[in-house]
Scaffold this active site. Structure first.
Site, PDB file in Angstrom:
ATOM      1  N   GLU A   1       0.829  -1.212   0.000  1.00  0.00           N
ATOM      2  CA  GLU A   1       0.000   0.000   0.000  1.00  0.00           C
ATOM      3  C   GLU A   1       0.863   1.263   0.000  1.00  0.00           C
ATOM      4  O   GLU A   1       0.514   2.262  -0.637  1.00  0.00           O
ATOM      5  CB  GLU A   1      -0.954   0.009   1.198  1.00  0.00           C
ATOM      6  CG  GLU A   1      -1.955  -1.133   1.224  1.00  0.00           C
ATOM      7  CD  GLU A   1      -3.020  -1.045   0.126  1.00  0.00           C
ATOM      8  OE1 GLU A   1      -2.902  -0.181  -0.773  1.00  0.00           O
ATOM      9  OE2 GLU A   1      -3.960  -1.857   0.165  1.00  0.00           O
ATOM     10  N   ALA A   2       1.986   1.213   0.698  1.00  0.00           N
ATOM     11  CA  ALA A   2       2.899   2.362   0.693  1.00  0.00           C
ATOM     12  C   ALA A   2       3.493   2.580  -0.688  1.00  0.00           C
ATOM     13  O   ALA A   2       3.780   3.719  -1.077  1.00  0.00           O
ATOM     14  CB  ALA A   2       4.004   2.154   1.720  1.00  0.00           C
TER      15      ALA A   2
END
Length: 286
Positions: free
Chosen positions: A181-182
């Site tokens: 997600e980062a």
């Protein structure tokens, strides 16, 4: 001399366990800083092959040869425990991970993953998929109640290294959010990078971005034939809990924040645009 060298390599192999190739990207939490975490995420993104850029955002391949399908992230905890995490480059999903001579695969991992990844290890299929709803059910917690941050990531690595069945789902939720997600969102990357020594609970802005990556990718792609406007607005939530809509590529949510776009198998950008995953509320694959 040659015999001595061969014997030495044999002893090392026995001591280490099953030999594996070094990861494509490595991150050591024992020496981590905000800068090294940011560099890790940037290197992670740079390792992902892409078709072309749409509004200066890399558009991932919808299909790719098996030999290029997966990359490995080698992650090391504060206690020097290392796991290798396999990422599907077509969607940035975590599909499996290896610890020493055992590897663990999500229940829905593609057949290619079992054939290509972690050869020579004992392969175990986890009793759940990488779907957020599935993982939250297995963890008996929702993402909003699970700590993120570099200390949380280190603890997750330790849990997965020794494989604690009860804690593994929560650990995988931490792993997915602080890596995949980062990589997708600069906002999430920056938020995690602020927490080198402490943890935090993800706010609603983070959760809504995670849930809407597929929808945002679709609308950004379609906006090429719409003068930059979304065909359908995308609903998101601010950190305060206030709901709002993203309607075009000039939004701050898009510019400088979205770093990767999910591709589709459609040949034209029309109403038959088919995404590689279907967004159903919380039912989002990592």
């Amino acid at each position: 001399m040659v015999k001595c060298l061969l014997l030495s390599f044999l002893i090392i192999a026995i001591f280490i366990g099953v030999p594996t190739a070094k990861g494509d990207v490595n991150f050591d939490l024992s020496t981590a800083t905000a800068k090294t975490y940011t560099k890790f995420i940037e290197d992670f993104r740079a390792t992902l092959p892409f078709s072309h850029k749409v509004y200066d955002i890399p558009l991932l391949y919808s299909t790719i040869s098996d030999s290029r399908r997966f990359i490995l992230l080698d992650l090391t905890s504060y206690a020097y425990e290392t796991i290798s995490v396999a990422i599907d480059v077509t969607n940035v999903y975590v599909v499996a991970y290896r610890t020493r001579d055992v590897s663990y695969f999500f229940k829905e991992s593609p057949p290619e993953a079992y054939n290509i990844l972690f050869k020579g290890t004992r392969k175990i299929t986890l009793p759940y998929t990488g779907n957020y709803e599935n993982l939250q059910t297995a963890a008996h917690k929702i993402r909003e109640n699970i700590d993120l941050g570099l200390p949380a990531l280190s603890s997750a690595i330790t849990t997965l290294f020794y494989y604690n069945a009860q804690s593994a789902p929560s650990a995988l939720l931490v792993l997915i959010q602080t890596t995949a997600e980062a990589a997708r969102f600069k906002y999430i990357e920056r938020h995690v990078a602020k927490y080198v020594a402490t943890n935090f609970k993800p706010n609603l802005a983070i959760i809504s971005l995670e849930n809407q990556w597929s929808a945002l990718s679709k609308q950004i792609f379609l906006a090429q034939n719409q003068g930059g406007k979304f065909r359908n607005p995308v609903d998101l939530i601010k950190p305060t809990g206030e709901r709002f809509q993203v309607t075009n590529v000039d939004s701050d949510v898009v510019k400088g924040n979205i770093k990767l776009l999910l591709n589709s198998r459609a040949s034209t950008a029309d109403e038959n645009f088919i995404t590689t995953m279907t967004l159903l509320g919380e039912s989002v694959v990592n």
